[in-house]
Motif scaffolding. Structure first.
Motif, short mmCIF file in Angstrom:
data_model
loop_
_atom_site.label_atom_id
_atom_site.label_comp_id
_atom_site.label_asym_id
_atom_site.label_seq_id
_atom_site.Cartn_x
_atom_site.Cartn_y
_atom_site.Cartn_z
N MET A 1 44.41 -31.22 -28.61
CA MET A 1 45.20 -31.74 -27.51
C MET A 1 44.39 -32.84 -26.80
O MET A 1 43.26 -32.63 -26.41
CB MET A 1 45.52 -30.60 -26.55
N SER A 2 44.95 -34.00 -26.65
CA SER A 2 44.23 -35.10 -26.01
C SER A 2 44.38 -35.03 -24.49
O SER A 2 45.28 -34.39 -23.97
CB SER A 2 44.75 -36.44 -26.54
N GLU A 3 43.49 -35.73 -23.80
CA GLU A 3 43.52 -35.73 -22.34
C GLU A 3 44.77 -36.39 -21.78
O GLU A 3 45.24 -36.02 -20.73
CB GLU A 3 42.29 -36.45 -21.80
N SER A 4 45.34 -37.36 -22.50
CA SER A 4 46.51 -38.07 -21.99
C SER A 4 47.72 -37.14 -21.84
O SER A 4 48.61 -37.42 -21.06
CB SER A 4 46.86 -39.26 -22.88
N ASN A 5 47.75 -36.04 -22.57
CA ASN A 5 48.86 -35.10 -22.45
C ASN A 5 48.76 -34.27 -21.17
O ASN A 5 49.73 -33.67 -20.75
CB ASN A 5 48.90 -34.16 -23.65
N ASN A 6 47.58 -34.22 -20.54
CA ASN A 6 47.39 -33.42 -19.34
C ASN A 6 47.53 -34.21 -18.06
O ASN A 6 47.39 -33.66 -16.99
CB ASN A 6 45.99 -32.77 -19.38
N ILE A 7 47.79 -35.50 -18.16
CA ILE A 7 47.89 -36.34 -16.97
C ILE A 7 49.20 -36.05 -16.26
O ILE A 7 50.28 -36.14 -16.85
CB ILE A 7 47.79 -37.83 -17.32
N GLN A 8 49.09 -35.70 -14.98
CA GLN A 8 50.26 -35.43 -14.16
C GLN A 8 50.77 -36.75 -13.57
O GLN A 8 49.97 -37.60 -13.18
CB GLN A 8 49.91 -34.46 -13.02
N PRO A 9 52.07 -36.92 -13.49
CA PRO A 9 52.59 -38.16 -12.90
C PRO A 9 52.26 -38.21 -11.41
O PRO A 9 52.15 -37.19 -10.74
CB PRO A 9 54.10 -38.06 -13.13
N THR A 10 52.10 -39.43 -10.89
CA THR A 10 51.87 -39.62 -9.47
C THR A 10 53.21 -39.53 -8.76
O THR A 10 54.17 -40.21 -9.13
CB THR A 10 51.21 -40.99 -9.21
N ILE A 11 53.26 -38.68 -7.75
CA ILE A 11 54.47 -38.52 -6.95
C ILE A 11 54.18 -39.04 -5.55
O ILE A 11 53.18 -38.67 -4.94
CB ILE A 11 54.91 -37.03 -6.87
N VAL A 12 55.04 -39.92 -5.05
CA VAL A 12 54.90 -40.45 -3.69
C VAL A 12 56.18 -40.15 -2.92
O VAL A 12 57.22 -39.85 -3.52
CB VAL A 12 54.61 -41.97 -3.69
N LYS A 13 56.11 -40.23 -1.60
CA LYS A 13 57.31 -40.06 -0.78
C LYS A 13 57.93 -41.41 -0.50
O LYS A 13 57.23 -42.38 -0.19
CB LYS A 13 56.95 -39.39 0.55
N CYS A 14 59.24 -41.48 -0.62
CA CYS A 14 59.97 -42.70 -0.28
C CYS A 14 59.68 -43.01 1.20
O CYS A 14 59.83 -42.13 2.05
CB CYS A 14 61.47 -42.49 -0.49
#
Length: 69
Positions: A1-14
């Protein structure tokens, strides 16, 4: 399993309605959740309801001008 699969998306508030927005290529209006929220924010800037603080414009505050002398 590569590290790129563990990257969580960045969530921001509108900035307008505080809805969660995923910061990625598919989020066309990021950081806003929609065109409507983007336009509300733009309107607030255009009406000068929002501003970025800075040094006051002293160019004409005392009535002095280089052209006077």
């Amino acid at each position: 399993m590569s590290e790129s699969n563990n990257i969580q998306p960045t969530i921001v508030k509108c900035p307008t309605c505080q809805a969660a927005v995923t910061w990625n290529e598919e989020s066309q209006f990021r950081p806003f959740c929609s065109k409507k929220c983007q336009m509300i924010d733009f309107g607030e800037w255009a009406d000068e309801e929002k501003s970025i603080p800075g040094a006051p414009d002293m160019s004409d505050s005392d009535g002095w001008s280089e052209d006077q002398y």
